[in-house]
Design a protein around this motif. Sequence first.
Motif, short mmCIF file in Angstrom:
data_model
loop_
_atom_site.label_atom_id
_atom_site.label_comp_id
_atom_site.label_asym_id
_atom_site.label_seq_id
_atom_site.Cartn_x
_atom_site.Cartn_y
_atom_site.Cartn_z
N GLU A 41 -12.83 -17.24 50.16
CA GLU A 41 -11.66 -17.76 50.72
C GLU A 41 -10.67 -17.84 49.60
OE1 GLU A 41 -9.36 -18.59 54.30
OE2 GLU A 41 -11.79 -17.92 54.14
N LEU A 42 -11.02 -18.30 48.81
CA LEU A 42 -9.93 -18.77 47.58
C LEU A 42 -9.60 -17.62 47.04
CD1 LEU A 42 -12.04 -21.36 45.71
CD2 LEU A 42 -10.55 -21.72 47.52
N THR A 43 -10.06 -16.28 47.24
CA THR A 43 -9.45 -15.13 46.79
C THR A 43 -8.22 -14.43 47.64
OG1 THR A 43 -11.27 -13.65 47.67
CG2 THR A 43 -11.43 -14.66 45.53
N LYS A 44 -8.44 -14.94 48.74
CA LYS A 44 -7.51 -14.43 49.88
C LYS A 44 -5.82 -14.68 49.29
CE LYS A 44 -10.46 -14.52 53.90
NZ LYS A 44 -10.90 -15.07 55.23
N PRO A 45 -5.09 -13.93 50.13
CA PRO A 45 -3.76 -13.85 49.44
C PRO A 45 -2.83 -15.22 49.84
CG PRO A 45 -3.75 -12.49 51.28
CD PRO A 45 -5.23 -12.98 51.02
N TYR A 46 -3.37 -16.37 49.44
CA TYR A 46 -2.29 -17.54 49.68
C TYR A 46 -1.58 -17.79 48.56
CZ TYR A 46 -5.99 -18.68 53.41
OH TYR A 46 -6.56 -18.68 54.41
N ASP A 47 -0.38 -18.33 48.55
CA ASP A 47 0.51 -18.68 47.48
C ASP A 47 -0.09 -19.82 46.96
OD1 ASP A 47 2.59 -16.73 48.16
OD2 ASP A 47 2.88 -17.86 49.73
N LEU A 48 -0.92 -20.89 47.26
CA LEU A 48 -1.55 -21.79 46.91
C LEU A 48 -2.74 -22.31 47.49
CD1 LEU A 48 -1.37 -24.27 44.79
CD2 LEU A 48 -0.06 -25.47 46.51
N ILE A 59 -3.75 -22.83 41.81
CA ILE A 59 -4.65 -24.09 42.46
C ILE A 59 -4.24 -25.35 42.04
CG2 ILE A 59 -7.21 -24.93 42.19
CD1 ILE A 59 -7.43 -22.18 43.29
N ALA A 60 -4.21 -26.16 42.86
CA ALA A 60 -4.13 -27.45 43.00
C ALA A 60 -5.19 -28.52 43.54
CB ALA A 60 -2.76 -27.90 43.50
N CYS A 61 -5.60 -29.36 42.42
CA CYS A 61 -6.81 -30.18 42.97
C CYS A 61 -6.20 -31.63 43.05
CB CYS A 61 -7.77 -29.99 41.74
SG CYS A 61 -8.57 -28.44 41.58
N PHE A 62 -7.03 -32.43 44.09
CA PHE A 62 -7.21 -33.60 44.52
C PHE A 62 -8.38 -34.38 44.93
CE2 PHE A 62 -6.44 -31.42 48.45
CZ PHE A 62 -7.20 -32.07 49.41
N GLY A 63 -8.43 -35.48 44.95
CA GLY A 63 -9.50 -36.16 45.20
C GLY A 63 -9.45 -37.68 45.33
N PHE A 91 -1.54 -25.16 39.14
CA PHE A 91 -0.26 -25.30 39.68
C PHE A 91 0.53 -26.43 39.55
CE2 PHE A 91 2.58 -25.46 43.33
CZ PHE A 91 3.28 -24.32 43.22
N THR A 92 -0.37 -27.61 39.29
CA THR A 92 0.41 -29.06 38.96
C THR A 92 -0.74 -29.86 38.66
OG1 THR A 92 2.05 -30.57 39.94
CG2 THR A 92 0.22 -30.09 41.31
N ASP A 93 -0.47 -31.24 38.08
CA ASP A 93 -1.41 -31.81 37.86
C ASP A 93 -2.00 -32.45 38.89
OD1 ASP A 93 -0.29 -32.04 35.07
OD2 ASP A 93 1.00 -33.77 35.37
N SER A 94 -3.42 -32.75 38.94
CA SER A 94 -4.18 -33.15 40.01
C SER A 94 -3.74 -34.51 40.46
CB SER A 94 -5.53 -33.22 39.34
OG SER A 94 -5.95 -34.13 38.55
N LEU A 95 -4.07 -34.91 41.72
CA LEU A 95 -3.94 -36.24 42.40
C LEU A 95 -5.10 -36.72 42.23
CD1 LEU A 95 -2.27 -38.06 43.95
CD2 LEU A 95 -2.88 -36.47 46.22
N LYS A 96 -5.14 -37.80 41.97
CA LYS A 96 -6.50 -38.84 42.02
C LYS A 96 -6.25 -39.98 42.76
CE LYS A 96 -8.26 -36.75 37.76
NZ LYS A 96 -8.48 -36.88 36.50
N ILE A 97 -6.82 -40.50 43.79
CA ILE A 97 -6.56 -41.51 44.76
C ILE A 97 -7.81 -42.61 44.36
CG2 ILE A 97 -6.37 -42.50 47.07
CD1 ILE A 97 -4.34 -40.83 46.16
N ASP A 98 -7.32 -43.80 44.05
CA ASP A 98 -8.50 -44.84 43.64
C ASP A 98 -8.51 -45.71 45.07
OD1 ASP A 98 -9.87 -46.78 42.56
OD2 ASP A 98 -8.50 -47.50 41.45
N ALA A 153 2.68 -34.06 47.31
CA ALA A 153 3.10 -33.16 48.51
C ALA A 153 4.49 -32.69 48.07
CB ALA A 153 2.76 -33.50 49.80
N GLN A 154 5.28 -33.29 47.83
CA GLN A 154 6.81 -33.10 47.40
C GLN A 154 6.78 -32.36 46.34
OE1 GLN A 154 9.28 -33.21 49.68
NE2 GLN A 154 8.28 -34.25 51.48
N ASP A 155 5.96 -32.65 45.18
CA ASP A 155 5.93 -31.91 44.03
C ASP A 155 5.47 -30.36 44.44
OD1 ASP A 155 6.21 -31.41 41.27
OD2 ASP A 155 3.87 -31.45 41.48
N LEU A 156 4.40 -30.64 45.17
CA LEU A 156 4.20 -29.01 45.62
C LEU A 156 4.93 -28.04 46.40
CD1 LEU A 156 0.40 -29.76 47.25
CD2 LEU A 156 1.09 -28.93 44.88
N ILE A 157 5.72 -28.70 47.06
CA ILE A 157 6.93 -28.29 47.89
C ILE A 157 8.02 -27.63 46.95
CG2 ILE A 157 8.71 -28.58 49.51
CD1 ILE A 157 6.64 -30.33 51.00
N ALA A 158 8.16 -28.57 45.73
CA ALA A 158 9.27 -28.32 44.89
C ALA A 158 8.95 -26.83 44.26
CB ALA A 158 9.69 -29.33 44.03
#
Length: 150
Positions: free
Chosen positions: A45-52, A88-92, A120-127, A141-146
């Motif tokens: 699925e990650l190889t499909k033509p998504y922009d992100l 790729i952008a990662c979060f967790g 694509f951008t720095d990862s998002l880490k939620i504590d 998310a706004q950073d992704l949009i920009a």
Amino acid sequence: MASVFIAYGSTTGNTAYVAESIQRTLKQNGHEVTIEDVADINVAELTKPYDLCCLGCSTWGDDEIELQDDFIPVFEEIENIDLAGKNIACFGCGDSSYEYYCGAVDAIEEACKNAGATIFTDSLKIDGDPKSEQADIDAWAQDLIAKLNA
């Protein structure tokens, strides 16, 4: 309008909450978003033509990095696919009292880089509870949009 794929692994619902928050913000800003529980996809699925592609995973374990169970099969296959040219952008979610705070996010990001992806951008880490970190989720998310609109 960009096309974005979000895959997440969530046991307690926290990472799902973050994924859905990101999805909502992206859609409100005109982007096409596909969201899937990682248990329902395969790595191709990650190889499909998504922009992100956004990948979200919680981290368990104090003595070592432990990925959320459903994410493990996809993670183990990431370096076996070609992600050249993919963003790729990662979060967790995690607990900063553990030695490997959000270590799954770092491991997934590294595997994607090794497969040729561009981070694509720095990862998002939620504590802890993501509801108390909503402002950080929205800002990410706004950073992704920009960057998608650039």
